[in-house]
Design a protein around this motif. Structure first.
Motif, PDB file in Angstrom:
ATOM      1  N   PRO A  65       8.912  56.568  50.670  1.00 14.88           N
ATOM      2  CA  PRO A  65      10.013  55.627  50.423  1.00 14.88           C
ATOM      3  C   PRO A  65      11.375  56.285  50.218  1.00 14.88           C
ATOM      4  O   PRO A  65      12.395  55.704  50.583  1.00 14.88           O
ATOM      5  N   ASP A  66      11.415  57.502  49.640  1.00 14.70           N
ATOM      6  CA  ASP A  66      12.708  58.150  49.415  1.00 14.70           C
ATOM      7  C   ASP A  66      13.350  58.631  50.712  1.00 14.70           C
ATOM      8  O   ASP A  66      14.515  59.043  50.725  1.00 14.70           O
ATOM      9  N   ALA A  67      12.598  58.576  51.814  1.00 10.17           N
ATOM     10  CA  ALA A  67      13.135  58.967  53.121  1.00 10.17           C
ATOM     11  C   ALA A  67      13.531  57.753  53.954  1.00 10.17           C
ATOM     12  O   ALA A  67      13.882  57.888  55.127  1.00 10.17           O
ATOM     13  N   VAL A  68      13.470  56.566  53.352  1.00 11.04           N
ATOM     14  CA  VAL A  68      13.790  55.325  54.063  1.00 11.04           C
ATOM     15  C   VAL A  68      14.750  54.510  53.212  1.00 11.04           C
ATOM     16  O   VAL A  68      14.574  54.401  51.990  1.00 11.04           O
ATOM     17  N   THR A  69      15.756  53.941  53.836  1.00 12.14           N
ATOM     18  CA  THR A  69      16.645  53.023  53.131  1.00 12.14           C
ATOM     19  C   THR A  69      16.251  51.596  53.481  1.00 12.14           C
ATOM     20  O   THR A  69      15.802  51.317  54.599  1.00 12.14           O
ATOM     21  N   GLU A  70      16.401  50.689  52.520  1.00 15.60           N
ATOM     22  CA  GLU A  70      15.978  49.310  52.742  1.00 15.60           C
ATOM     23  C   GLU A  70      16.747  48.649  53.872  1.00 15.60           C
ATOM     24  O   GLU A  70      16.249  47.723  54.513  1.00 15.60           O
ATOM     25  N   MET A  80       6.620  45.737  52.323  1.00 19.04           N
ATOM     26  CA  MET A  80       5.721  46.871  52.114  1.00 19.04           C
ATOM     27  C   MET A  80       6.412  47.995  51.370  1.00 19.04           C
ATOM     28  O   MET A  80       5.869  48.566  50.411  1.00 19.04           O
ATOM     29  N   CYS A  81       7.609  48.329  51.793  1.00 22.48           N
ATOM     30  CA  CYS A  81       8.352  49.420  51.167  1.00 22.48           C
ATOM     31  C   CYS A  81       8.665  49.099  49.711  1.00 22.48           C
ATOM     32  O   CYS A  81       8.492  49.951  48.826  1.00 22.48           O
ATOM     33  N   ARG A  82       9.094  47.885  49.446  1.00 20.02           N
ATOM     34  CA  ARG A  82       9.433  47.505  48.076  1.00 20.02           C
ATOM     35  C   ARG A  82       8.201  47.523  47.168  1.00 20.02           C
ATOM     36  O   ARG A  82       8.291  47.928  45.998  1.00 20.02           O
ATOM     37  N   ALA A  83       7.061  47.076  47.685  1.00 18.60           N
ATOM     38  CA  ALA A  83       5.840  47.065  46.877  1.00 18.60           C
ATOM     39  C   ALA A  83       5.447  48.469  46.465  1.00 18.60           C
ATOM     40  O   ALA A  83       5.061  48.715  45.312  1.00 18.60           O
ATOM     41  N   THR A  91       4.371  59.753  46.326  1.00 19.60           N
ATOM     42  CA  THR A  91       3.566  60.211  47.461  1.00 19.60           C
ATOM     43  C   THR A  91       3.039  59.060  48.315  1.00 19.60           C
ATOM     44  O   THR A  91       2.499  59.288  49.393  1.00 19.60           O
ATOM     45  N   LEU A  92       3.176  57.831  47.843  1.00 18.05           N
ATOM     46  CA  LEU A  92       2.710  56.688  48.631  1.00 18.05           C
ATOM     47  C   LEU A  92       3.740  56.339  49.697  1.00 18.05           C
ATOM     48  O   LEU A  92       4.937  56.241  49.419  1.00 18.05           O
ATOM     49  N   THR A  93       3.286  56.109  50.914  1.00 18.14           N
ATOM     50  CA  THR A  93       4.159  55.562  51.944  1.00 18.14           C
ATOM     51  C   THR A  93       3.970  54.049  51.971  1.00 18.14           C
ATOM     52  O   THR A  93       2.996  53.529  51.408  1.00 18.14           O
TER      53      THR A  93
END
Length: 283
Positions: A65-70, A80-83, A91-93
């Motif tokens: 998630p830290d490699a993706v912006t909303e 999915m990303c927000r959850a 470590t969870l994608t």
């Protein structure tokens, strides 16, 4: 277009849909308990749209998630990303919430169409929507390897449970822990899915009786190539079992205090435990 091979009508308003990587049991009933089979059939279009959104965003969903912006995501991939972010586990994608998110999308649509009881069971990750006054009995998985299930539990609308998801050793996805199952009850299935994955991972202990390997060695396309996943365990001594269970219970307590987790049930080598309650049951 929905083809005959994609769907199988089940008894009492239930439809089983197999499409792409998804096998989902969909059920819906009105306030009087009348089955809404046609509505369940029509839920296929919702599932198909959700899968298309995931396929389009898949390169981003395989990142942490830290490699993706909303702003890069929308619709189901954004959910999915927000959850996953809610869990606080870096470590969870977003793929850790994929099954629950698909189930949520279908269950939401059924409820929006007027179903008083709506269930989308995506391979054991369940989204349910219950109108006021409604209830549902269902079983949870105790051991993902054997398929053993619990006694039926009554879920009532007032409990606020909208998702029940299970993760662990022997399931469809990799796990970094040793639990045969960790089942999470939460307000949404995407959150329950992410939390179940996270809490199952928390059961890992460093022991010569636990075998593991890099996930990439088992699947070159995995979203967690650099992480160790458990492949097998031998019988563990009491001290190691206690340590694994304690780790899960402590993290469940943190997630409960954060308001994400309603209930958690787990099993490690015959020891069943739960939170709230911190109950541990011998085999």
């Amino acid at each position: 277009m929905l083809k005959d091979e994609h769907i199988r009508i089940m008894p009492e308003g239930q439809v089983y849909i197999e499409y792409g990587p998804t096998a989902m049991l969909v059920a819906a009933y009105n306030e009087e308990g009348k089955p809404l089979t046609a509505l369940c059939r029509n839920a296929f279009k919702v599932l198909r749209t959700g899968l298309a959104q995931i396929a389009e965003a898949l390169p981003l969903l395989r990142r942490r998630p830290d490699a993706v912006t909303e702003s890069q995501l929308q619709g189901l991939p954004l959910a999915m990303c927000r959850a996953v972010r809610l869990t606080g586990e870096p470590t969870l994608t977003p793929m850790a919430a994929v099954a629950g998110s698909l189930a949520d999308t279908v269950a939401d649509w059924l409820a929006d169409q007027g179903a008083a009881v709506a269930v989308a069971n995506n391979g054991g990750d369940v989204a349910l929507r219950l109108a006021p006054g409604q209830s549902l009995r269902l079983r949870t998985v105790i051991d993902l390897h054997t398929g053993e299930t619990s006694q039926p539990a009554l879920i009532q609308a007032g409990a606020g449970i909208g998702g029940i998801c299970t993760s662990g050793l022997g399931g469809r996805s990799f796990t970094r822990g040793i639990a045969e199952s960790v089942t999470v009850f939460a307000a949404r299935a995407n959150v329950a899915d992410a939390l179940a994955t996270h809490l199952a991972n928390c059961s890992f202990i460093d022991s010569p009786r636990v075998a593991s390997t890099l996930a990439v060695n088992l699947d070159p396309q995995t979203d967690i190539p650099e992480l160790e996943v458990v492949t097998a365990t031998d019988i563990l001594p009491e001290e190691e079992l206690h340590r694994a269970i304690t780790q899960v219970l402590e993290e469940a307590g943190r997630q409960y205090s954060a308001g994400l987790l309603i209930r958690m049930e787990g099993s490690i080598q015959g020891r069943r435990f739960a939170f709230p309650g911190n109950a541990v049951h011998e085999p």
